[in-house]
Design a protein around this motif. Sequence first.
Motif, short mmCIF file in Angstrom:
data_model
loop_
_atom_site.label_atom_id
_atom_site.label_comp_id
_atom_site.label_asym_id
_atom_site.label_seq_id
_atom_site.Cartn_x
_atom_site.Cartn_y
_atom_site.Cartn_z
N GLY A 49 0.80 -1.22 0.00
CA GLY A 49 0.00 0.00 0.00
C GLY A 49 0.83 1.27 0.00
N LEU A 52 0.55 3.06 -5.69
CA LEU A 52 -0.72 2.71 -6.32
C LEU A 52 -0.47 1.96 -7.62
CD1 LEU A 52 -2.74 6.02 -5.83
CD2 LEU A 52 -2.89 3.91 -4.48
N GLY A 66 -7.09 -0.46 0.23
CA GLY A 66 -7.39 0.96 0.28
C GLY A 66 -8.65 1.29 1.06
N ARG A 69 -7.07 1.10 5.23
CA ARG A 69 -5.61 1.11 5.21
C ARG A 69 -5.02 0.97 6.60
NH1 ARG A 69 -2.70 2.23 0.89
NH2 ARG A 69 -4.55 3.02 -0.15
#
Length: 208
Positions: A49, A52, A66, A69
């Motif tokens: 994470g 992207l 997402g 998170r």
Amino acid sequence: MLEADNLACLKGDRLLFRGLALRLAAGELLRIAGPNGVGKTSLLRLVSGLALAEAGEVRWKGTAIGRDREAFHRDLLYLGHAPALNDMLTPLENLQFAVAAAGDDADAETCMQALVRIGLANQLDLPARVLSQGQRRRVGLARLFLSGRRPLWVLDEPFTALDVGAVEDLAGTLSDHCTSGGMVMLTTHQDAPFAVPPKVLDVGAFAC
């Protein structure tokens, strides 16, 4: 379970890979393989994470990372290739800061024991600026001994600059984490004596 489907990674104006999929379940160790420049580190950052994807989705426990998170990062330990150290602080101070920033529980004595175990008994009170690259690497790796409650470990070249004994001890730590129900995803150019046979994902098979 960690899952990724149809991942594509764009770096600058270059598409590194596309259509990549992976599955990592409790108790498994996944080695990310492929030639230099194919996108191994980029894949670790996507899965963690920290970057992207150009396309595709990463899921943790069935939910896209997402969407929650904070919950995902509470379950994740990510160690990049470059150690993030304050050169003015000692290894012990650096480790205590990193542990506190991550929200893990470890007092000074526990942190010191972790550094001794990783081979830094004689460097505990030295400023990080005088450490060798291998010693700097070990300061970050000491977090592995303090993060057992985080099920997912994502590690970029964790064996770099370690001697044979340290490689064996670290391989044992990673295997033990998997045996206790954790998951490990890593890149490495070295052979290591894992007790848990690693799965292998060749990023080169998805290169553009």
